[in-house]
Design a protein around this motif. Structure first.
Motif, PDB file in Angstrom:
ATOM      1  N   LEU A 213       0.825  -1.209   0.000  1.00 31.80           N
ATOM      2  CA  LEU A 213       0.000   0.000   0.000  1.00 31.80           C
ATOM      3  C   LEU A 213       0.860   1.262   0.000  1.00 31.80           C
ATOM      4  O   LEU A 213       1.927   1.306   0.618  1.00 31.80           O
ATOM      5  N   TYR A 214       0.366   2.263  -0.715  1.00 31.34           N
ATOM      6  CA  TYR A 214       0.912   3.618  -0.601  1.00 31.34           C
ATOM      7  C   TYR A 214       0.062   4.359   0.432  1.00 31.34           C
ATOM      8  O   TYR A 214      -1.172   4.380   0.343  1.00 31.34           O
ATOM      9  N   GLN A 215       0.710   4.967   1.409  1.00 27.44           N
ATOM     10  CA  GLN A 215       0.019   5.750   2.426  1.00 27.44           C
ATOM     11  C   GLN A 215       0.180   7.233   2.078  1.00 27.44           C
ATOM     12  O   GLN A 215       1.305   7.722   1.978  1.00 27.44           O
ATOM     13  N   VAL A 216      -0.919   7.908   1.861  1.00 27.63           N
ATOM     14  CA  VAL A 216      -0.885   9.329   1.517  1.00 27.63           C
ATOM     15  C   VAL A 216      -1.454  10.142   2.688  1.00 27.63           C
ATOM     16  O   VAL A 216      -2.571   9.876   3.137  1.00 27.63           O
ATOM     17  N   ALA A 217      -0.673  11.075   3.193  1.00 30.23           N
ATOM     18  CA  ALA A 217      -1.108  11.892   4.327  1.00 30.23           C
ATOM     19  C   ALA A 217      -1.926  13.087   3.841  1.00 30.23           C
ATOM     20  O   ALA A 217      -1.803  13.515   2.691  1.00 30.23           O
ATOM     21  N   ALA A 218      -2.738  13.607   4.702  1.00 31.40           N
ATOM     22  CA  ALA A 218      -3.514  14.808   4.371  1.00 31.40           C
ATOM     23  C   ALA A 218      -2.556  15.952   4.065  1.00 31.40           C
ATOM     24  O   ALA A 218      -1.602  16.198   4.799  1.00 31.40           O
ATOM     25  N   GLY A 219      -2.791  16.620   2.944  1.00 31.28           N
ATOM     26  CA  GLY A 219      -1.950  17.735   2.549  1.00 31.28           C
ATOM     27  C   GLY A 219      -0.717  17.324   1.774  1.00 31.28           C
ATOM     28  O   GLY A 219       0.047  18.186   1.304  1.00 31.28           O
ATOM     29  N   GLU A 220      -0.496  16.043   1.613  1.00 30.67           N
ATOM     30  CA  GLU A 220       0.690  15.579   0.878  1.00 30.67           C
ATOM     31  C   GLU A 220       0.518  15.834  -0.620  1.00 30.67           C
ATOM     32  O   GLU A 220      -0.575  15.691  -1.177  1.00 30.67           O
ATOM     33  N   VAL A 221       1.629  16.220  -1.264  1.00 35.91           N
ATOM     34  CA  VAL A 221       1.609  16.450  -2.706  1.00 35.91           C
ATOM     35  C   VAL A 221       1.513  15.120  -3.427  1.00 35.91           C
ATOM     36  O   VAL A 221       2.354  14.228  -3.227  1.00 35.91           O
ATOM     37  N   VAL A 222       0.498  14.975  -4.265  1.00 37.08           N
ATOM     38  CA  VAL A 222       0.315  13.748  -5.036  1.00 37.08           C
ATOM     39  C   VAL A 222       1.094  13.850  -6.341  1.00 37.08           C
ATOM     40  O   VAL A 222       1.793  12.907  -6.740  1.00 37.08           O
ATOM     41  N   VAL A 223       0.980  14.987  -7.026  1.00 39.10           N
ATOM     42  CA  VAL A 223       1.734  15.216  -8.253  1.00 39.10           C
ATOM     43  C   VAL A 223       1.960  16.723  -8.381  1.00 39.10           C
ATOM     44  O   VAL A 223       1.068  17.526  -8.096  1.00 39.10           O
ATOM     45  N   ARG A 224       3.150  17.115  -8.779  1.00 36.14           N
ATOM     46  CA  ARG A 224       3.470  18.518  -8.919  1.00 36.14           C
ATOM     47  C   ARG A 224       3.129  18.998 -10.329  1.00 36.14           C
ATOM     48  O   ARG A 224       3.124  18.223 -11.283  1.00 36.14           O
ATOM     49  N   GLN A 225       2.878  20.249 -10.416  1.00 35.33           N
ATOM     50  CA  GLN A 225       2.544  20.843 -11.710  1.00 35.33           C
ATOM     51  C   GLN A 225       3.706  20.648 -12.687  1.00 35.33           C
ATOM     52  O   GLN A 225       4.853  20.936 -12.395  1.00 35.33           O
ATOM     53  N   GLY A 226       3.398  20.136 -13.841  1.00 39.26           N
ATOM     54  CA  GLY A 226       4.401  19.916 -14.875  1.00 39.26           C
ATOM     55  C   GLY A 226       5.201  18.630 -14.708  1.00 39.26           C
ATOM     56  O   GLY A 226       6.042  18.302 -15.549  1.00 39.26           O
ATOM     57  N   GLN A 227       4.935  17.916 -13.602  1.00 40.62           N
ATOM     58  CA  GLN A 227       5.673  16.666 -13.369  1.00 40.62           C
ATOM     59  C   GLN A 227       5.185  15.572 -14.302  1.00 40.62           C
ATOM     60  O   GLN A 227       3.987  15.434 -14.557  1.00 40.62           O
ATOM     61  N   LEU A 228       6.114  14.794 -14.839  1.00 38.54           N
ATOM     62  CA  LEU A 228       5.759  13.654 -15.670  1.00 38.54           C
ATOM     63  C   LEU A 228       5.111  12.597 -14.785  1.00 38.54           C
ATOM     64  O   LEU A 228       5.656  12.180 -13.762  1.00 38.54           O
ATOM     65  N   VAL A 229       3.921  12.155 -15.179  1.00 41.69           N
ATOM     66  CA  VAL A 229       3.166  11.195 -14.365  1.00 41.69           C
ATOM     67  C   VAL A 229       3.731   9.795 -14.578  1.00 41.69           C
ATOM     68  O   VAL A 229       3.662   9.239 -15.673  1.00 41.69           O
ATOM     69  N   GLN A 230       4.305   9.223 -13.521  1.00 43.73           N
ATOM     70  CA  GLN A 230       4.819   7.855 -13.533  1.00 43.73           C
ATOM     71  C   GLN A 230       3.764   6.910 -12.968  1.00 43.73           C
ATOM     72  O   GLN A 230       2.665   7.325 -12.586  1.00 43.73           O
ATOM     73  N   GLU A 231       4.116   5.627 -12.910  1.00 47.44           N
ATOM     74  CA  GLU A 231       3.169   4.625 -12.438  1.00 47.44           C
ATOM     75  C   GLU A 231       2.687   4.933 -11.025  1.00 47.44           C
ATOM     76  O   GLU A 231       1.494   4.811 -10.723  1.00 47.44           O
ATOM     77  N   GLN A 232       3.607   5.343 -10.155  1.00 43.43           N
ATOM     78  CA  GLN A 232       3.209   5.631  -8.783  1.00 43.43           C
ATOM     79  C   GLN A 232       2.221   6.795  -8.724  1.00 43.43           C
ATOM     80  O   GLN A 232       1.200   6.711  -8.027  1.00 43.43           O
ATOM     81  N   GLN A 233       2.516   7.861  -9.468  1.00 43.27           N
ATOM     82  CA  GLN A 233       1.587   8.997  -9.461  1.00 43.27           C
ATOM     83  C   GLN A 233       0.236   8.627 -10.075  1.00 43.27           C
ATOM     84  O   GLN A 233      -0.818   9.084  -9.630  1.00 43.27           O
ATOM     85  N   ARG A 234       0.273   7.758 -11.102  1.00 40.99           N
ATOM     86  CA  ARG A 234      -0.985   7.334 -11.719  1.00 40.99           C
ATOM     87  C   ARG A 234      -1.853   6.601 -10.701  1.00 40.99           C
ATOM     88  O   ARG A 234      -3.072   6.827 -10.625  1.00 40.99           O
ATOM     89  N   LEU A 235      -1.236   5.722  -9.915  1.00 48.32           N
ATOM     90  CA  LEU A 235      -1.983   4.996  -8.891  1.00 48.32           C
ATOM     91  C   LEU A 235      -2.526   5.948  -7.830  1.00 48.32           C
ATOM     92  O   LEU A 235      -3.669   5.813  -7.380  1.00 48.32           O
ATOM     93  N   LEU A 236      -1.698   6.918  -7.414  1.00 43.79           N
ATOM     94  CA  LEU A 236      -2.127   7.864  -6.388  1.00 43.79           C
ATOM     95  C   LEU A 236      -3.272   8.743  -6.883  1.00 43.79           C
ATOM     96  O   LEU A 236      -4.215   9.022  -6.142  1.00 43.79           O
ATOM     97  N   LEU A 237      -3.180   9.168  -8.138  1.00 41.04           N
ATOM     98  CA  LEU A 237      -4.263   9.982  -8.696  1.00 41.04           C
ATOM     99  C   LEU A 237      -5.558   9.197  -8.785  1.00 41.04           C
ATOM    100  O   LEU A 237      -6.647   9.721  -8.498  1.00 41.04           O
ATOM    101  N   ALA A 238      -5.446   7.918  -9.179  1.00 41.33           N
ATOM    102  CA  ALA A 238      -6.641   7.068  -9.247  1.00 41.33           C
ATOM    103  C   ALA A 238      -7.221   6.877  -7.850  1.00 41.33           C
ATOM    104  O   ALA A 238      -8.439   6.916  -7.655  1.00 41.33           O
ATOM    105  N   GLY A 239      -6.345   6.691  -6.867  1.00 40.55           N
ATOM    106  CA  GLY A 239      -6.817   6.547  -5.500  1.00 40.55           C
ATOM    107  C   GLY A 239      -7.450   7.812  -4.986  1.00 40.55           C
ATOM    108  O   GLY A 239      -8.466   7.781  -4.285  1.00 40.55           O
TER     109      GLY A 239
END
Length: 259
Positions: A213-239
């Motif tokens: 599991l990826y644990q995402v805290a409140a207020g944590e950055v999921v993806v930065r503006q202009g950042q290339l979306v990798q597999e981890q960011q794709r999963l976090l965005l879907a979550g």
């Protein structure tokens, strides 16, 4: 983009990798069938008994016919010229007893079809042996750590000639040849791979691994503006999207309950 609140999301790739490693760490299972020795002896005894019964029914039958009856009862073929000389009653008994002795001696060891393959299985993660006292009746389980007491099938057959030379020198040459030929025909593996049990154990091991599991805290950055979306960011965005959808449905239901 920041998460408004904490949430978790599964990493299926890592989960699958961990479960595969857990399954691969489970050793191969073999079955040591101790009962094969007694079963083989019974087969030989039944074949000799068939000849006895044949003689009672037709005492004038030729040795060739008796040899044929013997092979039919045993379920294997042996060169007729090897059997015929020992079909006489006084020689049959000697060969019968010699066969029983050799079978008991051979099966004091574990015999495997392919010793080279067994050696590969003994290497990490190792090999587990379930000891059967009767078909499908396991009485013990142990780890096989070495191959010193294991024969390959061809090795076991070669050992027959050595045993005949060592222990049956008192028999006539034709009795020695018949004993050797018969035992080589009936010897078979008593240490066999249990593919079904191995697969079951590996499946259980894999299923026991908890999801990664990826644990995402409140207020944590999921993806930065202009950042290339990798597999981890794709999963976090879907979550994050699923979490927002769940939150919206909850709020909608709460609002409906006010009316």
């Amino acid at each position: 983009m920041r998460s408004a609140r904490a949430f978790t999301v599964e990493d299926p790739t890592s989960t699958e990798s961990r479960r595969r490693l857990a399954a691969e760490a489970v050793p191969q299972t073999y079955r040591y069938q101790r009962w094969v020795s007694a079963e083989t002896t019974k087969r030989l005894q039944a074949a000799f008994q068939a000849v006895e019964q044949s003689m009672e029914r037709a005492p004038d039958e030729t040795p060739e016919v008796r040899a044929r009856d013997f092979m039919l009862a045993l379920g294997v073929t042996v060169e007729t010229g090897v059997l015929v000389p020992v079909m006489a009653p006084e020689k049959r008994a000697k060969v019968r007893d010699a066969c029983a002795m050799l079978v008991a001696t051979l099966f004091e060891r574990q015999i495997v079809e392919d010793k080279g393959l067994l050696a590969l299985h003994v290497a990490p993660p190792g090999l587990v042996v379930q000891v059967e006292r009767a078909p499908s009746e396991v009485e013990a389980e142990r780890e096989l750590k070495g191959l010193d007491r294991v024969y390959g099938l061809e090795q076991a057959r070669a050992a027959v000639d050595e045993l005949v030379a060592e222990r049956l020198a008192h028999l006539e040459p034709e009795a020695q040849r018949a004993t050797s030929a018969l035992v080589k025909k009936v010897v078979r593996p008593n240490l066999v791979p249990d593919l079904e049990e191995t697969a079951r154990r590996r499946r259980v091991a894999a299923e026991s691994v908890k999801p990664a599991l990826y644990q995402v805290a409140a207020g944590e950055v999921v993806v930065r503006q202009g950042q290339l979306v990798q597999e981890q960011q794709r999963l976090l965005l879907a979550g994050l999207r699923r979490d927002l959808e769940t939150q919206s449905r909850t709020q909608l239901l709460a609002g409906s309950a006010l009316f």
